[in-house]
Enzyme design. Structure first.
Site, PDB file in Angstrom:
ATOM      1  N   GLY A   7       8.859   8.505 -19.378  1.00  0.00           N
ATOM      2  CA  GLY A   7       9.285   9.325 -20.507  1.00  0.00           C
ATOM      3  C   GLY A   7       9.645   8.439 -21.682  1.00  0.00           C
ATOM      4  O   GLY A   7      10.762   8.469 -22.192  1.00  0.00           O
ATOM      5  N   GLY A   9       9.638   8.120 -24.898  1.00  0.00           N
ATOM      6  CA  GLY A   9       9.683   8.597 -26.269  1.00  0.00           C
ATOM      7  C   GLY A   9      10.479   7.610 -27.091  1.00  0.00           C
ATOM      8  O   GLY A   9      10.458   6.398 -26.831  1.00  0.00           O
ATOM      9  N   ASN A 107      19.970  13.025 -20.558  1.00  0.00           N
ATOM     10  CA  ASN A 107      21.104  13.807 -21.031  1.00  0.00           C
ATOM     11  C   ASN A 107      21.418  14.935 -20.054  1.00  0.00           C
ATOM     12  O   ASN A 107      20.515  15.481 -19.420  1.00  0.00           O
ATOM     13  CB  ASN A 107      20.802  14.412 -22.408  1.00  0.00           C
ATOM     14  CG  ASN A 107      20.793  13.368 -23.502  1.00  0.00           C
ATOM     15  OD1 ASN A 107      21.475  12.352 -23.422  1.00  0.00           O
ATOM     16  ND2 ASN A 107      20.012  13.611 -24.546  1.00  0.00           N
ATOM     17  N   LYS A 190      29.641  11.186 -21.209  1.00  0.00           N
ATOM     18  CA  LYS A 190      28.454  11.217 -22.067  1.00  0.00           C
ATOM     19  C   LYS A 190      28.084  12.649 -22.427  1.00  0.00           C
ATOM     20  O   LYS A 190      27.654  12.930 -23.560  1.00  0.00           O
ATOM     21  CB  LYS A 190      27.274  10.532 -21.376  1.00  0.00           C
ATOM     22  CG  LYS A 190      25.952  10.624 -22.156  1.00  0.00           C
ATOM     23  CD  LYS A 190      26.024   9.922 -23.503  1.00  0.00           C
ATOM     24  CE  LYS A 190      24.901  10.303 -24.458  1.00  0.00           C
ATOM     25  NZ  LYS A 190      23.554  10.153 -23.940  1.00  0.00           N
ATOM     26  N   ASN A 194      27.075  14.583 -26.150  1.00  0.00           N
ATOM     27  CA  ASN A 194      25.941  15.472 -26.414  1.00  0.00           C
ATOM     28  C   ASN A 194      26.405  16.863 -26.825  1.00  0.00           C
ATOM     29  O   ASN A 194      25.796  17.500 -27.697  1.00  0.00           O
ATOM     30  CB  ASN A 194      25.048  15.571 -25.181  1.00  0.00           C
ATOM     31  CG  ASN A 194      24.393  14.262 -24.797  1.00  0.00           C
ATOM     32  OD1 ASN A 194      24.426  13.848 -23.648  1.00  0.00           O
ATOM     33  ND2 ASN A 194      23.817  13.566 -25.768  1.00  0.00           N
ATOM     34  N   SER A 262      18.659  14.274 -30.285  1.00  0.00           N
ATOM     35  CA  SER A 262      17.413  14.516 -29.560  1.00  0.00           C
ATOM     36  C   SER A 262      17.015  15.987 -29.576  1.00  0.00           C
ATOM     37  O   SER A 262      15.824  16.310 -29.591  1.00  0.00           O
ATOM     38  CB  SER A 262      17.530  14.024 -28.119  1.00  0.00           C
ATOM     39  OG  SER A 262      18.566  14.698 -27.435  1.00  0.00           O
ATOM     40  N   GLU A 274      16.935  20.479 -24.532  1.00  0.00           N
ATOM     41  CA  GLU A 274      17.635  20.350 -23.253  1.00  0.00           C
ATOM     42  C   GLU A 274      18.970  21.106 -23.263  1.00  0.00           C
ATOM     43  O   GLU A 274      19.885  20.762 -22.531  1.00  0.00           O
ATOM     44  CB  GLU A 274      17.879  18.873 -22.949  1.00  0.00           C
ATOM     45  CG  GLU A 274      16.598  18.082 -22.747  1.00  0.00           C
ATOM     46  CD  GLU A 274      16.837  16.605 -22.525  1.00  0.00           C
ATOM     47  OE1 GLU A 274      16.419  16.082 -21.482  1.00  0.00           O
ATOM     48  OE2 GLU A 274      17.447  15.966 -23.400  1.00  0.00           O
TER      49      GLU A 274
END
Length: 312
Positions: A7, A9, A107, A190, A194, A262, A274
């Protein structure tokens, strides 16, 4: 160390790029043919502090190709979107050998269980990173790795030789990495970051420089984090965060004003976010432990509405 970033990106390329510069054999896997072709032809361009540099990298769309070229990996770093985890790790089977470690830096919550089902719990490490990245174009990203922390740990909280070795490799590449003996608490720490910025950036369509100029946005972010902290406490999670404003401040530390969360990057590409694994996790945990989460519920609803309006 042989490493595959599953992944790759913007964030995956930022991490993979500096690990490559540190001398590791790194393979960057992305489903986007244009991105992979650009990296193969011209290298990966990393922009930091407004300055571009090019890193020669290995890139592919197919883990079978990687297995044929290099065999099983020592480490597979999983950074695919949460809803692609199951299919991505299934496609990565050719590079997962007897001694491969699989590390999720995604995430949100819940990926470790999906990975454990696929490769065995003994192979899986959990982690969270505060590094960032923004895709500027195929093979060209803004890297936000300097001064940003990464935390990794064994699911059982033990201090293993492999987790120490991986942390040393990351630190050797300039990725400030610590081994956590409380990985669930680390993951929630974390998650709070987010929760603070992801949905609000997605709904407002603002990069960080503008997002942080709106007092009402800040107030909403802090309230959403406070809800999440209450949920974590009810669930018996030991957080290091004591003030709900801390994650809001931490989210933007060291990142350029043009940085985008993101979730916003996903929407700009016309893809789903997400949200279910971030604010949605807070809502589900709140329901489980009897804690009301009206602000996070509202943010989930707003992002779902924006997703619905995307061109199909």
């Amino acid at each position: 160390m042989k490493i595959c970033v599953l992944g790759a990106g913007a964030l995956g390329c930022a991490i993979g790029g500096v690990l490559t510069e540190a001398g590791h054999e790194v393979w960057l896997v992305n489903r986007g043919r244009a991105h992979v072709d650009a990296m193969r032809a011209q290298g990966l361009t990393l922009r930091e502090a407004g300055v571009d540099r090019v890193v020669k990298v290995h890139a592919s769309t197919d883990c079978g190709e990687i297995a044929a070229a290099s065999g099983a990996m020592d480490l597979v770093i999983v950074l695919v979107k949460s809803f692609h985890t199951r299919e991505a790790i299934a496609a990565a089977r050719p590079i997962v050998g007897a001694h491969t470690t699989v590390l999720s830096l995604q995430n949100g919550l819940g990926h470790e269980d999906i990975l454990a089902e696929a490769v065995g719990r003994d192979k899986v490490l959990a982690g969270k990173t505060y590094t960032g990245g923004v895709m500027l174009g195929p093979g060209h990203i803004i890297a936000g790795t300097q001064g940003k922390e990464t935390h990794i740990g064994e699911l059982d909280g033990s201090l293993s030789e492999r987790v120490v070795r991986i942390a040393e490799a990351f630190n050797g590449a300039g990725l400030i990495t610590e081994v956590s003996r409380n990985i669930m608490g680390t993951m929630w720490d974390k998650l709070l970051v987010n929760v603070a910025t992801g949905a609000l950036s997605a709904v407002t369509r603002l990069p960080y420089g503008e997002l942080y100029q709106v007092p009402e946005v800040e107030a909403c972010a802090i309230a959403a984090v406070a809800e999440a902290m209450a949920v974590a406490k009810a669930g018996g999670i030991a957080l290091s965060v004591t003030d709900p404003r801390q994650p809001w401040v931490k989210a933007a530390e060291g990142l350029p004003q043009e940085f985008k969360a993101s979730m916003l990057q996903s929407l700009e590409k016309g893809s789903a976010t997400e949200i279910d694994y971030v604010n949605g996790s807070v809502v589900r945990w709140g329901e489980r432990h009897g804690v009301a989460t009206p602000i996070n519920q509202t943010l989930v609803a707003c992002v779902k509405g924006v997703e619905r309006a995307l061109p199909r």
